[in-house]
Design an enzyme around this catalytic site. Structure first.
Site, mmCIF file in Angstrom:
data_model
loop_
_atom_site.group_PDB
_atom_site.id
_atom_site.type_symbol
_atom_site.label_atom_id
_atom_site.label_comp_id
_atom_site.label_asym_id
_atom_site.label_seq_id
_atom_site.Cartn_x
_atom_site.Cartn_y
_atom_site.Cartn_z
ATOM 1 N N ASP A 289 0.836 -1.194 0.000
ATOM 2 C CA ASP A 289 0.000 0.000 0.000
ATOM 3 C C ASP A 289 0.875 1.249 0.000
ATOM 4 O OD1 ASP A 289 0.771 0.537 2.704
ATOM 5 O OD2 ASP A 289 -0.819 -0.785 3.425
ATOM 6 N N LYS B 203 -5.302 2.319 -0.636
ATOM 7 C CA LYS B 203 -5.654 2.915 0.647
ATOM 8 C C LYS B 203 -5.180 4.362 0.724
ATOM 9 C CE LYS B 203 -6.641 -0.992 3.529
ATOM 10 N NZ LYS B 203 -6.718 -1.459 4.915
ATOM 11 N N MET C 212 -3.740 8.511 12.599
ATOM 12 C CA MET C 212 -4.877 8.716 11.685
ATOM 13 C C MET C 212 -5.910 9.679 12.272
ATOM 14 S SD MET C 212 -5.354 4.688 10.658
ATOM 15 C CE MET C 212 -5.534 4.262 12.400
#
Length: 510
Positions: free
Chosen positions: A36, A58, A173
């Protein structure tokens, strides 16, 4: 059919040298690599040439494949008997959903290994000069997701205990939720003046950091238009950043530098760029190989058969030494047959390559190019002497021409040839188009011409326009002359024709 095997690998936070030895081994043995965007693409250069690459994306606003599809992809590939390496940014067990991937593999009786990686929750703060613990501030820290499932809210977190019991809090995140994070911590008793730092693209060339307090960090994030991926650090340890920001003090910090020389030669340049804080991107537009044309092979072998007859053997590059001695070994020719010749090396690296083979150069010029070699040996030359000049197929004709003018018998043979390659070109084009390459290094005229041609072969109609605004560093005047022929300005020029001098030119004030 035999089932394959799956390696669930943590790639680390971004700096490709932060991957584990076991993780690197998993890349090297894979039939298929599933990766990713948070796994540095530079790690993929360690793959086998025949390995299949599958990008599963992603991005913040979309997924190339949903997690459930990735889970089934790993199973399907393994059931085909393939060795699969699933390369995930950071550590796969820290909000990396490795448990879901491993569960489905276990249900299908597929053998798998979970290989930990250095998590961004500790590495990114460290690269920003923020240790997550310090005896004068705190002995505890927590790693918290800043982004939960859509059907959950932050009420699922025990904010009161987090605010009161944990010294350092690291949120992953969570940039989009920084306002809510700050508000909840203040509501639960964390002082508004508590230091906060956000580090974006930590350990990459794009690393950027902003600091503030719980009371003002939201506004600072908005003003800076600070986007993910970023790590949020809350706690008194943030105060240490001003003193300990070690990476940002390196002279090449924040500079992404394109290395165009052959991969077999690039390690010294890449390592020096890394030592000084830059990020090297390898785009080897040259591959070195033995002569491919039968007539060149025959000419080389005929010259080697006459080694005892030469008065001089002039070696003008490390590559020349390597390929010259490789061919001697392949032919079974004893190096003692060179005993009648005086040997000159163009520079210290070439002399070092000779010394590794038990031969000390008789002459080492002070100027590391053909002109310097001629100047160094001219006083000892005599008309009629025989000279062997093992070079590359694209070597300059200056030295052999001058030697012939002096009445010497020159045998010039190709011991290796330069072949244009375009491997990893798509990544480089993407970086150039996004103005993410800051410096291009050229270590020979052929790296200049091959880069232009490689970009053309990769579909860029006007490659010179793609290089506008990028600084250029040259190892010597002949390379610089080629750059100027393309109308490109030169920003950095090495004082000596060495890799170390080239890097030094980039870190000195302009």
């Amino acid at each position: 059919m035999n089932k394959g095997r799956v390696y669930l690998v943590g790639a680390g936070p971004g700096d490709p040298k932060l991957i584990s030895v076991r993780g690197l081994e998993a890349i090297q043995k894979a039939d298929v690599i599933v990766y990713d965007r948070l796994a540095n693409p530079r790690l993929l250069k360690h793959r086998r040439p025949d390995a299949e690459l599958i990008f599963v994306g992603k991005l913040p606003d979309k997924h190339i494949l949903k997690q459930e599809e990735i889970n089934h992809l790993l199973v399907d590939l393994a059931l085909q008997g393939k060795v699969v390496t699933r390369l995930k940014g950071g550590d796969p067990s820290v909000f990396g959903r490795v448990g879901e991937e491993a569960e489905l593999l276990a249900e299908h009786d597929v053998t798998f290994d979970i290989i930990p990686g250095i998590t961004s929750s500790i590495a990114v703060p460290a690269y920003a000069g923020i240790p997550v613990t310090h005896r004068n501030f705190t002995s505890s820290f927590a790693i918290i997701t800043g982004h939960e499932y859509p059907n959950k809210t932050y009420s699922g977190l025990d904010w009161e205990n987090l605010a009161k019991a944990i010294g350092t809090m690291v949120f992953l995140m969570g940039v989009a939720n920084i306002e809510q994070i700050s508000r909840e911590l203040i509501r639960c008793g964390k002082p508004p003046e508590t230091p906060v730092a956000l580090v974006r693209w930590g350990t990459w060339a794009d690393q950027a950091t902003i600091t503030g307090t719980l009371s003002d960090i939201t506004e600072k994030v908005r003003e800076a238009e600070f986007k993910s991926p970023a790590v949020i650090i809350v706690g008194e340890v943030v105060k240490l950043r001003e003193k300990l920001a070690w990476v940002e003090k390196k002279p090449l910090f924040g500079r992404r530098i394109l290395v165009t020389r052959a991969r077999s030669q690039a390690s010294e340049l890449v390592d020096l760029i890394d030592d000084f804080g830059g990020e090297a991107v390898e785009f080897p537009v040259i591959r070195l190989q033995p002569p491919s044309q039968p007539e060149a092979q025959q000419a080389l072998d005929e010259a080697l058969d006459k080694l005892p007859t030469y008065d001089w053997i002039l070696l003008t590059s490390v590559n020349g030494v390597e390929f010259f001695f490789n061919r001697l070994r392949q032919r079974g020719i004893d190096v003692r047959s060179m005993g009648n010749a005086r040997i000159a090396a163009v520079g210290p690296k070439t002399a070092e390559a000779l010394a590794e083979r038990g031969i000390i150069a008789d002459v080492l010029p002070s100027k590391y190019q053909g002109e310097g070699m001629l100047e160094a040996i001219q006083g000892d030359l005599r008309a009629g002497q025989k000279v062997l000049l093992p070079t590359a197929d694209l070597a300059r004709d200056y030295l052999p021409a001058k030697l012939r003018e002096l009445g010497l018998q020159v045998t010039e043979v190709d011991v290796y040839e330069n072949v244009l390659t375009t491997d990893d070109g798509d990544e480089v084009i993407h970086l150039l188009q996004n103005q993410s390459i800051h410096i291009i290094t050229f270590t020979s005229s052929s790296t200049v011409t091959n880069l232009i041609e490689a970009l053309k072969q990769l579909g860029i109609e006007e490659p010179l326009s793609l290089l506008q605004g990028v600084e250029i560093a040259c190892i010597g005047p002949k390379t610089a002359e080629t750059v100027r022929q393309y109308g490109l300005p030169i920003t950095y020029m090495a004082e000596e024709a060495t890799v170390r001098s080239l890097v030094q030119s980039m870190i000195q004030p302009k």
